[in-house]
Scaffold this active site. Structure first.
Site, PDB file in Angstrom:
ATOM      1  N   GLY A 150     -17.049 -33.050   8.662  1.00 58.51           N
ATOM      2  CA  GLY A 150     -16.320 -33.872   9.615  1.00 58.51           C
ATOM      3  C   GLY A 150     -17.116 -33.976  10.903  1.00 58.51           C
ATOM      4  O   GLY A 150     -18.350 -33.915  10.903  1.00 58.51           O
ATOM      5  N   LYS A 167     -10.966 -20.591  25.412  1.00 60.51           N
ATOM      6  CA  LYS A 167     -11.036 -21.858  24.677  1.00 60.51           C
ATOM      7  C   LYS A 167      -9.681 -22.174  24.035  1.00 60.51           C
ATOM      8  O   LYS A 167      -9.273 -23.347  23.987  1.00 60.51           O
ATOM      9  CB  LYS A 167     -12.128 -21.783  23.606  1.00 60.51           C
ATOM     10  CG  LYS A 167     -12.272 -23.033  22.743  1.00 60.51           C
ATOM     11  CD  LYS A 167     -12.659 -24.256  23.559  1.00 60.51           C
ATOM     12  CE  LYS A 167     -12.726 -25.533  22.733  1.00 60.51           C
ATOM     13  NZ  LYS A 167     -13.783 -25.514  21.708  1.00 60.51           N
ATOM     14  N   ARG A 173      -2.007 -37.235  10.070  1.00 60.51           N
ATOM     15  CA  ARG A 173      -2.501 -36.100   9.288  1.00 60.51           C
ATOM     16  C   ARG A 173      -1.822 -34.823   9.757  1.00 60.51           C
ATOM     17  O   ARG A 173      -1.295 -34.755  10.873  1.00 60.51           O
ATOM     18  CB  ARG A 173      -4.023 -35.965   9.442  1.00 60.51           C
ATOM     19  CG  ARG A 173      -4.820 -37.107   8.831  1.00 60.51           C
ATOM     20  CD  ARG A 173      -6.305 -36.802   8.862  1.00 60.51           C
ATOM     21  NE  ARG A 173      -6.854 -36.785  10.207  1.00 60.51           N
ATOM     22  CZ  ARG A 173      -7.555 -37.772  10.743  1.00 60.51           C
ATOM     23  NH1 ARG A 173      -7.788 -38.892  10.053  1.00 60.51           N
ATOM     24  NH2 ARG A 173      -8.029 -37.681  11.979  1.00 60.51           N
ATOM     25  N   PRO A 174      -1.837 -33.759   8.933  1.00 61.75           N
ATOM     26  CA  PRO A 174      -1.283 -32.474   9.379  1.00 61.75           C
ATOM     27  C   PRO A 174      -1.981 -31.998  10.653  1.00 61.75           C
ATOM     28  O   PRO A 174      -3.180 -32.208  10.840  1.00 61.75           O
ATOM     29  CB  PRO A 174      -1.567 -31.537   8.202  1.00 61.75           C
ATOM     30  CG  PRO A 174      -1.695 -32.442   7.009  1.00 61.75           C
ATOM     31  CD  PRO A 174      -2.315 -33.705   7.524  1.00 61.75           C
TER      32      PRO A 174
END
Length: 296
Positions: A13, A178, A256-257
């Site tokens: 991805g 983060k 999307r999930p």
């Protein structure tokens, strides 16, 4: 000579394509593994592009024997679907570098990696999938890893590439910092807006409240973070291009999930375990969960 079979990339991805591209640029093209047999991967950046030749393998049986290093770049919602790849690519001599959000990579992955070492990382670059399936890298890529012996394998693989690698003796603090940044980005899902929304005073006030909640939980989990981190994160969103998106917003817009649990639910879960009130999470988390899973 670089051994292609020594390194594999699972999940081509946005983040995975970036890592594959910087390796390929230095003559270290990894084995590419994913759900779809793409003929190539394309990374665009300011000033050019890198095309990584395929194919992307889409059957774990094609992987052959275990490799020395696996870059795992699937979202946490896709970990179960990657179990076949991890079983084929890993043994006790493998290092799995998890290019994933959250602070629970080891907990999630260790049952799936055949005794391999799971090395968490913090990814510090925005990369987004474009409509033509290319990936747009918006800043210079950078990773932070815990300063442990197994990190040397990643440092060596990325040495001389355009992706900087930093080692930290206090990785826990950096990972939670983060996570706080990722958590507040969940507000973008509910507003269906990109980073420009943080220029609103009311959104800033809400973000501050949420980040202070996250900071209290982070400190309870051992993170050494001062109060200034809240303003640093808000400043970062306010300085960002107004059209800067985030992966969880892109997933919501594509139906999307969502990685709601690993990015937001974790604050609520760990807060409850420590007896810490999480009033913002108690509203935000159910809405993100419903947006991901329904019903309705």
């Amino acid at each position: 000579m670089f051994d292609r079979s020594a390194v594999a990339l699972v999940g081509p991805g946005a983040i995975g394509t970036t890592i594959a591209a910087v390796l390929h640029e230095r003559g270290r093209t990894p084995m590419l593994c994913g759900r779809t047999a793409h003929p190539q991967l394309t990374l665009r950046y300011d000033g050019g592009e890198i095309v990584v030749p395929g194919p992307v393998l889409n059957k774990p049986a094609a992987a052959g024997q275990p490799v020395d290093l696996v870059f795992l770049a699937v979202k946490t919602t896709q970990v179960a679907d990657s179990a076949g790849w991890l079983a084929a690519l890993c043994d006790k001599n493998t290092v799995v570098c998890a290019l994933q959000n959250g602070v629970e990579q080891k907990i999630q992955l260790e049952p799936l990696v055949n005794g391999a070492t799971v090395l968490p990382s913090v990814v510090w670059f925005p990369a987004q999938r474009e409509p033509d399936a290319s990936v747009w890298l918006r800043t210079r890529p950078r990773l932070t890893l815990p300063d442990v012996p197994q990190a040397k394998r990643v440092v060596d693989a990325l040495s001389g590439t355009r992706c900087a690698v930093e080692l930290s003796a206090d990785f826990t603090s950096i990972a939670w910092r983060k996570l706080m940044q990722n958590a507040v980005a969940g507000l973008m899902v509910l507003a269906n807006r990109r980073a420009g929304m943080f220029s609103r005073a009311d959104v800033t006030t809400l973000a501050e409240s949420y980040l202070h909640e996250c900071l209290t939980v982070a400190r309870a989990q051992g993170a050494n973070l001062d109060d200034g981190v809240v303003q640093e994160i808000i400043d970062g969103f306010q300085r960002a291009p107004a059209d800067l998106s985030t992966s969880i917003l892109a997933d919501r817009q594509a139906n999307r999930p969502l990685e709601w649990d690993i990015r937001n639910g974790v604050i609520q879960r760990y807060g409850r375990a420590k007896g810490i009130p999480t009033p913002v999470s108690d509203v935000l988390v159910p809405l993100l969960a419903a947006g991901s899973e329904g019903p309705g």
